[in-house]
Design a protein around this motif. Structure first.
Motif, PDB file in Angstrom:
ATOM      1  N   GLU A  45       0.832  -1.204   0.000  1.00 26.18           N
ATOM      2  CA  GLU A  45       0.000   0.000   0.000  1.00 26.18           C
ATOM      3  C   GLU A  45       0.865   1.252   0.000  1.00 26.18           C
ATOM      4  O   GLU A  45       0.574   2.218  -0.715  1.00 26.18           O
ATOM      5  N   GLN A  46       1.938   1.245   0.785  1.00 24.62           N
ATOM      6  CA  GLN A  46       2.835   2.399   0.830  1.00 24.62           C
ATOM      7  C   GLN A  46       3.534   2.607  -0.509  1.00 24.62           C
ATOM      8  O   GLN A  46       3.700   3.744  -0.954  1.00 24.62           O
ATOM      9  N   GLU A  49       0.964   4.109  -2.857  1.00 29.61           N
ATOM     10  CA  GLU A  49       0.750   5.522  -2.546  1.00 29.61           C
ATOM     11  C   GLU A  49       1.928   6.370  -3.011  1.00 29.61           C
ATOM     12  O   GLU A  49       1.751   7.456  -3.552  1.00 29.61           O
TER      13      GLU A  49
END
Length: 77
Positions: A45-46, A49
């Motif tokens: 997810e990081q 992003e």
């Protein structure tokens, strides 16, 4: 019918305790796998992003769903 002997009861108790111990080991291993899975999802997810990429709802749900139940169908009917 005769009552079980003390030795028989001890063996059954020991067998039950060993089975309980094995089950506890399996549970601990599964809990560790869940933690690894959550950590990996958080890392992905990081990365997403940071790259500025949009994540579709279905992909995000797969990564954040923490139960063993199947994903619900969210398609319009």
């Amino acid at each position: 019918m005769a009552a079980p002997s003390q030795g028989s009861l001890r063996r059954r108790l020991q067998s039950s305790q060993e089975a309980q111990h094995r089950q506890a080991l399996v549970v601990r291993k599964l809990q560790a796998k869940v933690l690894q899975y959550r950590t990996r999802c958080r890392e992905l997810e990081q990365q997403v992003e940071a790259a500025g990429v949009s994540v579709q709802a279905a992909d995000y749900r797969q990564c954040t769903q923490h139960s063993l139940t199947p994903a619900k169908n969210t398609s319009p009917e």
